[in-house]
Design an enzyme around this catalytic site. Structure first.
Site, PDB file in Angstrom:
ATOM      1  N   GLY A 273       0.823  -1.204   0.000  1.00  0.00           N
ATOM      2  CA  GLY A 273       0.000   0.000   0.000  1.00  0.00           C
ATOM      3  C   GLY A 273       0.849   1.242   0.000  1.00  0.00           C
ATOM      4  N   ARG A 274       0.179   2.355  -0.251  1.00  0.00           N
ATOM      5  CA  ARG A 274       0.853   3.643  -0.248  1.00  0.00           C
ATOM      6  C   ARG A 274       0.072   4.608   0.612  1.00  0.00           C
ATOM      7  NH1 ARG A 274       4.172   5.865  -4.907  1.00  0.00           N
ATOM      8  NH2 ARG A 274       5.270   4.062  -5.741  1.00  0.00           N
ATOM      9  N   GLY A 275       0.800   5.488   1.258  1.00  0.00           N
ATOM     10  CA  GLY A 275       0.187   6.568   2.013  1.00  0.00           C
ATOM     11  C   GLY A 275       0.780   7.874   1.559  1.00  0.00           C
ATOM     12  N   MET A 277       3.286  10.238   1.037  1.00  0.00           N
ATOM     13  CA  MET A 277       4.751  10.247   0.974  1.00  0.00           C
ATOM     14  C   MET A 277       5.371   8.904   1.307  1.00  0.00           C
ATOM     15  SD  MET A 277       5.186  13.675   3.211  1.00  0.00           S
ATOM     16  CE  MET A 277       4.352  12.768   4.510  1.00  0.00           C
ATOM     17  N   GLY A 278       4.574   7.904   1.745  1.00  0.00           N
ATOM     18  CA  GLY A 278       5.169   6.671   2.222  1.00  0.00           C
ATOM     19  C   GLY A 278       4.744   5.444   1.451  1.00  0.00           C
ATOM     20  N   LYS A 294       6.299   0.845   7.278  1.00  0.00           N
ATOM     21  CA  LYS A 294       6.110   2.017   6.437  1.00  0.00           C
ATOM     22  C   LYS A 294       7.438   2.737   6.257  1.00  0.00           C
ATOM     23  CE  LYS A 294       3.126   6.038   5.741  1.00  0.00           C
ATOM     24  NZ  LYS A 294       1.942   6.775   6.236  1.00  0.00           N
ATOM     25  N   ASP A 387      -6.657  14.555   7.862  1.00  0.00           N
ATOM     26  CA  ASP A 387      -6.856  13.927   6.551  1.00  0.00           C
ATOM     27  C   ASP A 387      -7.718  12.676   6.668  1.00  0.00           C
ATOM     28  OD1 ASP A 387      -6.608  13.785   3.781  1.00  0.00           O
ATOM     29  OD2 ASP A 387      -4.848  12.491   3.880  1.00  0.00           O
TER      30      ASP A 387
END
Length: 553
Positions: A273-275, A277-278, A294, A387
């Site tokens: 997965g992506r968050g 900036m991570g 992460k 967010d």
């Protein structure tokens, strides 16, 4: 969410949270509000326009009729009665013009109902004055059709019956030679012609009544079909935008830059997965339990601002202890900043909404209650998430977890990392956040209410277009009333109006208050103080009045 062009190239890789310069006010087409909120409202608005035009056209005709009485050969008593009737009709027409001056206050109340009936009776007096077989019968037909198109069936039926009765009785008296008060006599016509004329007038009156009522029902049905089509398109647009964001996230899965590397005690597997900036990698802890690690994305490693924000996430994540916030097991900064957290096996809210568009209201109440507990724990630790959105909420078993504190802010702490920018996801962003103003725990409560709105209606409060356009709508315009997008009790409209209030002080004080209010709204037991608060916000324009999205029929 469609990524906005940024004047800072280093922010272009941030594909979960949007960090953009404060937007200038865009041109918003169709910003003028109307009073139309449903198919019935649309027909009521048409009735207002029809009444206003009818009154403005009829008033000078009535004036001409009043003047003509001085030259017509009517008898004295009928003339006096007709004079009184015309004056009464003119008063009714003047009242119609007065009441239709402002669409926002127009309502078919007792005053307008009485005015319609009195005006009809006044017009009916022309039948015995002129004669039952004169063109005056056309006035009755016109009046019956106009009123039968209106919203009050009882009024339409009463006016039809009155017109039919007056004409029928007057015509019957003339047919049988009992009395014919009109100055245009029917005695010269054969009996069979008088009977045929009488029957035809009655048939035309009845036909006018039935045709007008049928036309109204057809219009209502057509507006209902339009509503369903437009509502479906709006929901599909929301799903498409969410699917695009999920596609960007999915493109980051598979082998990543750090796949196969050893970070501390953890061997990194594929990207899961992506968050903001991570990148999140699959791994296991020394005991063999699955975890998620992460790492700062490669594109952000050379950006000092991104590195500082990631380090801040490491610090804030360890400060929150709640079963409704993803658990953090370990943080480290060598050889690169990393965060080790529990690996969740469920589905995020965005995926659930794409599959089903909306959630059952019991599930939404549970979602609000659990996520609310998570952000309350964050607030107790002095942290505002900033967010919250469906992609950052995951259901693990029966427990909702809040993810990604990458853009969180410490309460009462200076925030230089995002200074001069608006941080968050526009569709779920609070108005004060969209304006770049100070944020509080009620900023997260707004986002939670927006998520509840999305989960219940199939559409975010503000969506579509470029991020700057969405930000403007968040800050300055009202969303559509939830009840126009889904079958919801009116009490839910009141609760969400409080949750999505532009002024933070008008919102609920806690997430628990929001969850409790939603639960009572669905059980038809909303307390009076909350109802009063919601009504006050509705009166001040909490919901937009969009003629293209009437409620379901």
């Amino acid at each position: 969410m469609t990524r906005a062009p940024s004047r800072k190239p280093e922010l272009a890789d941030d594909d979960v949270a949007t960090v953009i310069d404060r937007p200038a006010r865009p041109h918003v087409a169709g910003a003028t509000a109307t009073s139309i909120n449903s198919p019935l409202d649309a027909l009521a608005h048409a009735e207002l326009l029809r009444t206003r035009r009818f009154a403005r056209l009829s008033f000078p005709l009535a004036m001409a009729g009043l003047i003509s009485l001085a030259f017509l050969p009517g008898e004295r008593i009928p003339t006096i009665m007709m004079l009184s009737a015309v004056i009464l009709a003119m008063a009714g027409l003047a009242y119609f013009i007065y009441r239709t001056r402002d669409p926002s206050v127009y309502k078919m109340d007792f005053g307008l109902t009485l005015a319609w009936y009195v005006t009809t009776v006044a017009v009916c007096s022309a039948v015995p004055y002129y004669g039952p077989y004169t063109p005056v019968a056309a006035l009755l037909v016109f009046g019956v059709y106009i009123t039968s198109m209106g919203q009050r069936f009882e009024l339409a039926l009463a006016i039809y019956l009155t017109c039919a009765l007056v004409q029928g009785v007057t015509g019957s008296l003339a047919i049988f030679g009992i009395a014919d008060p009109g100055f245009i006599k029917a005695a010269s016509l054969p009996l069979d012609v008088r009977v045929i004329c009488q029957v035809l007038v009655q048939v035309v009156l009845l036909g006018s009544f039935l045709t007008a009522r049928g036309a109204r029902q057809s219009a209502l049905s057509s507006l209902g079909e339009l509503e369903r089509a437009v509502r479906s398109v709006a929901q599909r647009q929301t799903l498409l935008e969410e699917a695009r964001e999920e596609l960007r996230r999915a493109l980051g899965t598979g082998r990543g830059r750090f796949t196969g590397q050893q970070i501390g005690r953890y061997h990194l597997g594929e990207v899961i997965g992506r968050g903001a900036m991570g990148e999140v990698y699959a791994s296991v802890d020394p005991a063999g339990e699955p975890v998620a690690v992460k790492m700062l994305a490669h594109a952000s490693l050379g950006n000092p601002q991104h590195v500082q924000r990631f380090l801040r996430e490491l610090r804030t994540s360890t400060a929150i202890a709640s079963p409704n916030v993803v658990r953090v097991f370990e943080v480290g900064e060598e050889p690169l900043p990393f965060l080790v957290m529990e690996r969740l096996t469920g589905s995020d809210l965005a995926a659930m909404l794409r599959a089903g568009r909306v959630l059952p209201h019991d599930d939404v109440i549970d979602l609000v209650r659990q996520v609310g507990a998570g952000i309350a724990a964050a607030g107790a630790a002095g942290i505002i998430h900033r967010d919250l959105k469906p992609q950052n909420l995951m259901l693990d078993g029966k427990t909702w977890k809040v993810l990604d504190f990458g853009v969180a802010r410490l309460i009462d702490a200076g925030d230089t990392l995002t200074s001069g920018h608006i941080v968050g996801t526009p569709a779920y962003m609070a108005p004060e956040q969209a304006r770049g103003e100070a944020v509080t725990h009620r900023t997260d409560l707004y986002a939670l209410a927006a998520i509840a709105y999305r989960s219940l209606t199939g559409q975010a409060p503000h969506t579509g277009g470029e991020p700057a356009d969405v930000l403007y709508r968040v800050a300055h315009t009202a969303p559509r009333r939830p009840g126009t997008l889904a079958r919801l009790p009116r009490a839910v409209d009141l609760v969400l109006a409080i949750g999505l209030a532009k002024n933070p002080t008008d919102r609920f004080a806690t997430a628990a208050d929001l969850a409790d209010a939603l639960a009572t709204a669905f059980s038809s037991s909303l307390d009076e103080p909350t109802r009063v608060r919601g009504d006050r916000l509705l009166a001040s324009g909490a919901w937009s009045r969009d003629p293209t999205l009437p409620p379901p029929t």
